[in-house]
Scaffold this active site. Structure first.
Site, PDB file in Angstrom:
ATOM      1  N   TYR A  31     -20.363  41.797  93.469  1.00 53.96           N
ATOM      2  CA  TYR A  31     -21.184  40.603  93.250  1.00 53.96           C
ATOM      3  C   TYR A  31     -20.457  39.288  93.491  1.00 53.96           C
ATOM      4  O   TYR A  31     -21.074  38.233  93.423  1.00 53.96           O
ATOM      5  CB  TYR A  31     -21.755  40.629  91.825  1.00 53.96           C
ATOM      6  CG  TYR A  31     -22.510  41.898  91.532  1.00 53.96           C
ATOM      7  CD1 TYR A  31     -23.664  42.226  92.246  1.00 53.96           C
ATOM      8  CD2 TYR A  31     -22.060  42.798  90.575  1.00 53.96           C
ATOM      9  CE1 TYR A  31     -24.346  43.405  92.001  1.00 53.96           C
ATOM     10  CE2 TYR A  31     -22.740  43.976  90.319  1.00 53.96           C
ATOM     11  CZ  TYR A  31     -23.876  44.275  91.036  1.00 53.96           C
ATOM     12  OH  TYR A  31     -24.552  45.441  90.791  1.00 53.96           O
ATOM     13  N   ASN A  83     -34.024  37.517  92.464  1.00 51.88           N
ATOM     14  CA  ASN A  83     -33.086  38.625  92.457  1.00 51.88           C
ATOM     15  C   ASN A  83     -33.458  39.463  91.241  1.00 51.88           C
ATOM     16  O   ASN A  83     -33.055  39.148  90.126  1.00 51.88           O
ATOM     17  CB  ASN A  83     -31.641  38.148  92.359  1.00 51.88           C
ATOM     18  CG  ASN A  83     -30.654  39.303  92.408  1.00 51.88           C
ATOM     19  OD1 ASN A  83     -31.015  40.447  92.177  1.00 51.88           O
ATOM     20  ND2 ASN A  83     -29.399  38.988  92.694  1.00 51.88           N
ATOM     21  N   HIS A  89     -35.549  48.438  91.024  1.00 48.77           N
ATOM     22  CA  HIS A  89     -35.772  49.871  91.179  1.00 48.77           C
ATOM     23  C   HIS A  89     -36.679  50.456  90.102  1.00 48.77           C
ATOM     24  O   HIS A  89     -36.963  51.648  90.126  1.00 48.77           O
ATOM     25  CB  HIS A  89     -34.425  50.606  91.145  1.00 48.77           C
ATOM     26  CG  HIS A  89     -33.299  49.787  91.664  1.00 48.77           C
ATOM     27  ND1 HIS A  89     -33.182  49.446  92.997  1.00 48.77           N
ATOM     28  CD2 HIS A  89     -32.261  49.182  91.038  1.00 48.77           C
ATOM     29  CE1 HIS A  89     -32.108  48.683  93.159  1.00 48.77           C
ATOM     30  NE2 HIS A  89     -31.540  48.511  91.988  1.00 48.77           N
ATOM     31  N   ASP A  96     -46.306  43.727  89.936  1.00 45.20           N
ATOM     32  CA  ASP A  96     -47.707  43.370  89.745  1.00 45.20           C
ATOM     33  C   ASP A  96     -47.874  41.884  89.445  1.00 45.20           C
ATOM     34  O   ASP A  96     -48.840  41.259  89.899  1.00 45.20           O
ATOM     35  CB  ASP A  96     -48.327  44.208  88.632  1.00 45.20           C
ATOM     36  CG  ASP A  96     -48.533  45.667  89.019  1.00 45.20           C
ATOM     37  OD1 ASP A  96     -48.392  46.010  90.215  1.00 45.20           O
ATOM     38  OD2 ASP A  96     -48.825  46.471  88.109  1.00 45.20           O
ATOM     39  N   HIS A 109     -30.487  39.923  97.040  1.00 36.37           N
ATOM     40  CA  HIS A 109     -29.491  40.755  96.351  1.00 36.37           C
ATOM     41  C   HIS A 109     -28.110  40.338  96.828  1.00 36.37           C
ATOM     42  O   HIS A 109     -27.893  40.163  98.031  1.00 36.37           O
ATOM     43  CB  HIS A 109     -29.709  42.241  96.640  1.00 36.37           C
ATOM     44  CG  HIS A 109     -31.020  42.738  96.136  1.00 36.37           C
ATOM     45  ND1 HIS A 109     -31.238  43.013  94.807  1.00 36.37           N
ATOM     46  CD2 HIS A 109     -32.189  42.969  96.781  1.00 36.37           C
ATOM     47  CE1 HIS A 109     -32.489  43.409  94.654  1.00 36.37           C
ATOM     48  NE2 HIS A 109     -33.093  43.374  95.835  1.00 36.37           N
ATOM     49  N   LEU A 110     -27.195  40.188  95.902  1.00 31.15           N
ATOM     50  CA  LEU A 110     -25.835  39.789  96.232  1.00 31.15           C
ATOM     51  C   LEU A 110     -25.109  40.875  97.028  1.00 31.15           C
ATOM     52  O   LEU A 110     -24.415  40.588  98.002  1.00 31.15           O
ATOM     53  CB  LEU A 110     -25.054  39.474  94.955  1.00 31.15           C
ATOM     54  CG  LEU A 110     -25.576  38.261  94.181  1.00 31.15           C
ATOM     55  CD1 LEU A 110     -25.116  38.310  92.737  1.00 31.15           C
ATOM     56  CD2 LEU A 110     -25.128  36.986  94.850  1.00 31.15           C
ATOM     57  N   SER A 111     -25.253  42.116  96.597  1.00 29.77           N
ATOM     58  CA  SER A 111     -24.572  43.227  97.262  1.00 29.77           C
ATOM     59  C   SER A 111     -25.505  43.867  98.293  1.00 29.77           C
ATOM     60  O   SER A 111     -26.719  43.661  98.263  1.00 29.77           O
ATOM     61  CB  SER A 111     -24.128  44.270  96.235  1.00 29.77           C
ATOM     62  OG  SER A 111     -25.249  44.923  95.669  1.00 29.77           O
ATOM     63  N   ARG A 120     -30.256  52.703  94.054  1.00 32.06           N
ATOM     64  CA  ARG A 120     -30.341  51.255  94.282  1.00 32.06           C
ATOM     65  C   ARG A 120     -31.025  50.918  95.607  1.00 32.06           C
ATOM     66  O   ARG A 120     -31.249  49.755  95.919  1.00 32.06           O
ATOM     67  CB  ARG A 120     -28.950  50.624  94.269  1.00 32.06           C
ATOM     68  CG  ARG A 120     -28.267  50.693  92.932  1.00 32.06           C
ATOM     69  CD  ARG A 120     -26.983  49.882  92.944  1.00 32.06           C
ATOM     70  NE  ARG A 120     -26.158  50.182  91.807  1.00 32.06           N
ATOM     71  CZ  ARG A 120     -26.278  49.616  90.607  1.00 32.06           C
ATOM     72  NH1 ARG A 120     -27.212  48.709  90.399  1.00 32.06           N
ATOM     73  NH2 ARG A 120     -25.468  49.952  89.627  1.00 32.06           N
TER      74      ARG A 120
END
Length: 156
Positions: A31, A83, A89, A96, A109-111, A120
């Site tokens: 991260y 994020n 997941h 919704d 997403h950072l990674s 993931r």
């Protein structure tokens, strides 16, 4: 920008999901070393320089993120950067909420989630998102914001 006064009336919301309050400390190999305050400060400066307003919220509680998304129906939020972190997941409820308010959003997403554990690699949000940015660290937020502002300016 075509119409700076129009941009000033357009608000962008940044939502950070669970454990992102630990950025800079938690698993920096995935991260990075930037803190959440560092990221939010840069995003606020970037938005302000382009004439947009930006607000950010981090929560470890799913219902708080959902309630903030619901507020977009009344507060004039024009775009969301999200994020969802681990909620990516697991959270049909967050999905919704985003579908219900119909505010365009980019998933960040950072990674690189596709280079990590198989669990993931599934997102409940990607098919609804205008776009997805992953694996670029904190810079991914800045790229997402640049695109959001370009998108909103083109809609003006």
């Amino acid at each position: 920008m075509k119409n700076r006064s129009l941009a000033l009336s357009q608000s962008i919301l940044v939502l950070h999901g669970p454990n992102l309050n630990l950025l800079g400390v938690r698993e920096p190999q995935h991260y990075g070393r930037d803190t959440l305050d560092d990221i939010n400060r840069r995003l606020t400066q970037q938005a302000k320089a382009a004439g947009f307003s930006l607000s950010a919220l981090q929560s470890n509680a799913e219902h708080i993120l959902i309630e903030r998304i619901h507020q977009c129906l009344d507060d004039g939020t024009a775009f969301i950067l999200i994020n969802p972190a681990a909620f990516t997941h697991t959270s049909v409820a967050l999905r919704d909420a985003l579908a219900a308010v119909k505010v365009p959003f980019i998933e960040v997403h950072l990674s690189n989630v596709h280079a990590r554990e198989p669990f993931r690699q599934h997102s409940y949000f990607s098919d609804l998102a205008l776009g997805v940015i992953c694996g670029l660290g904190a810079h991914g937020y800045e790229l997402a914001l640049a695109h959001a502002m370009r998108h909103l300016s083109a809609q003006a």
